[in-house]
Design a protein around this motif. Structure first.
Motif, PDB file in Angstrom:
ATOM      1  N   THR A 164      -0.910  36.235  16.550  1.00 54.53           N
ATOM      2  CA  THR A 164      -0.682  37.568  17.088  1.00 54.53           C
ATOM      3  C   THR A 164       0.412  37.513  18.146  1.00 54.53           C
ATOM      4  OG1 THR A 164      -1.700  39.496  18.127  1.00 54.53           O
ATOM      5  CG2 THR A 164      -2.492  37.346  18.847  1.00 54.53           C
ATOM      6  N   SER A 170       0.268  40.051  20.370  1.00 51.88           N
ATOM      7  CA  SER A 170      -0.414  40.846  21.386  1.00 51.88           C
ATOM      8  C   SER A 170      -0.821  39.961  22.564  1.00 51.88           C
ATOM      9  CB  SER A 170      -1.657  41.492  20.763  1.00 51.88           C
ATOM     10  OG  SER A 170      -2.344  42.265  21.699  1.00 51.88           O
ATOM     11  N   TYR A 186      -9.883  38.515  24.197  1.00 52.74           N
ATOM     12  CA  TYR A 186      -9.634  39.566  23.215  1.00 52.74           C
ATOM     13  C   TYR A 186      -8.152  39.910  23.201  1.00 52.74           C
ATOM     14  CZ  TYR A 186      -9.717  42.743  27.244  1.00 52.74           C
ATOM     15  OH  TYR A 186      -9.472  43.354  28.445  1.00 52.74           O
ATOM     16  N   TYR A 187      -7.734  40.498  22.096  1.00 55.39           N
ATOM     17  CA  TYR A 187      -6.366  40.983  21.940  1.00 55.39           C
ATOM     18  C   TYR A 187      -6.429  42.223  21.065  1.00 55.39           C
ATOM     19  CZ  TYR A 187      -6.652  38.621  17.425  1.00 55.39           C
ATOM     20  OH  TYR A 187      -7.044  38.222  16.176  1.00 55.39           O
ATOM     21  N   GLY A 201      -5.603  44.180  17.820  1.00 52.92           N
ATOM     22  CA  GLY A 201      -5.238  43.919  16.441  1.00 52.92           C
ATOM     23  C   GLY A 201      -4.194  44.912  15.949  1.00 52.92           C
ATOM     24  N   ASP A 202      -3.841  44.819  14.667  1.00 49.17           N
ATOM     25  CA  ASP A 202      -2.832  45.699  14.078  1.00 49.17           C
ATOM     26  C   ASP A 202      -3.222  47.169  14.170  1.00 49.17           C
ATOM     27  OD1 ASP A 202      -1.330  43.481  13.500  1.00 49.17           O
ATOM     28  OD2 ASP A 202      -2.175  43.255  11.482  1.00 49.17           O
ATOM     29  N   MET A 246      -9.914  42.733  19.285  1.00 48.42           N
ATOM     30  CA  MET A 246     -10.388  41.615  18.462  1.00 48.42           C
ATOM     31  C   MET A 246     -10.871  40.541  19.441  1.00 48.42           C
ATOM     32  SD  MET A 246      -9.617  42.884  15.537  1.00 48.42           S
ATOM     33  CE  MET A 246      -9.817  41.574  14.389  1.00 48.42           C
TER      34      MET A 246
END
Length: 187
Positions: free
Chosen positions: A48, A50, A83-84, A86-87, A92
């Motif tokens: 990712t 992100s 966490y990050y 997601g698309d 996530m």
């Protein structure tokens, strides 16, 4: 007067987590080597771009390592849930996995491999292995733990017939020694 002695220590675990190393200390007679797993490159690992965010609540896991010095050695892994986005802009969540150690018995893989090697290859009894680890490495370990490790490692091995086929494929047998008593005849 207190004297500080520094020495280098290197293992598979310290090599694997060199980017997460934050320091070492002595606590209750044990040398603690501390890693903060939040320092690792999880963007690359998770694929990712992100930003990775971490919860404020952290915890740590202490894991025994083999030590030939006076003090036992423990790795301390500091963890937190991360966490990050997601698309689809949803959070996530993930928790870093600790590689190279077993967190259920809190032992490094080198301890587990050595205990299995002593039992299987050297034929040392489980009680004596536990005594060796307790006396030489100051690591508390039970016979039942060692037995579980041996069973776990052994469960990944192929059956005897499969091992024989694999060995024969590597080096076919072209001759053998037959140790059968032949009748002696007088001429």
């Amino acid at each position: 007067m207190a004297v500080t002695v520094q020495m280098q220590f290197e293992s598979v675990v310290t090599e694997m987590y060199q980017d997460a190393f934050i320091g070492s200390s002595i606590e209750n007679g044990a040398t603690i080597i501390t890693f903060d797993l939040r320092h690792l490159d999880f963007q690359r690992e998770l694929g990712t771009t992100s930003t990775i965010s971490w919860r404020k609540n952290t915890y740590h896991v202490d894991v025994h390592e083999l030590s030939t010095v006076l003090n036992p050695i423990k790795y301390r892994f500091i963890l937190a849930q991360g966490y990050y986005l997601g698309d689809d802009n949803r959070r996530m969540y993930f928790t870093p996995q600790i590689k190279g150690v077993s967190t259920s018995p809190h032992m490094s893989h080198s301890i587990i491999r050595l205990s299995c090697y002593l039992a299987v290859v050297c034929g040392v009894s489980l009680r004596h292995i536990a005594l060796i680890f307790s006396s030489l490495f100051l690591i508390p370990i039970t016979k039942s733990s060692i037995k579980r490790w041996i069973d776990d490692i052994g469960s990944n091995l192929p059956k005897e017939e499969e091992m024989l086929q694999q060995l024969l494929a590597l080096k076919p047998v072209t001759e053998c020694h037959i140790a059968i008593p032949w009748p002696i005849t007088k001429s």
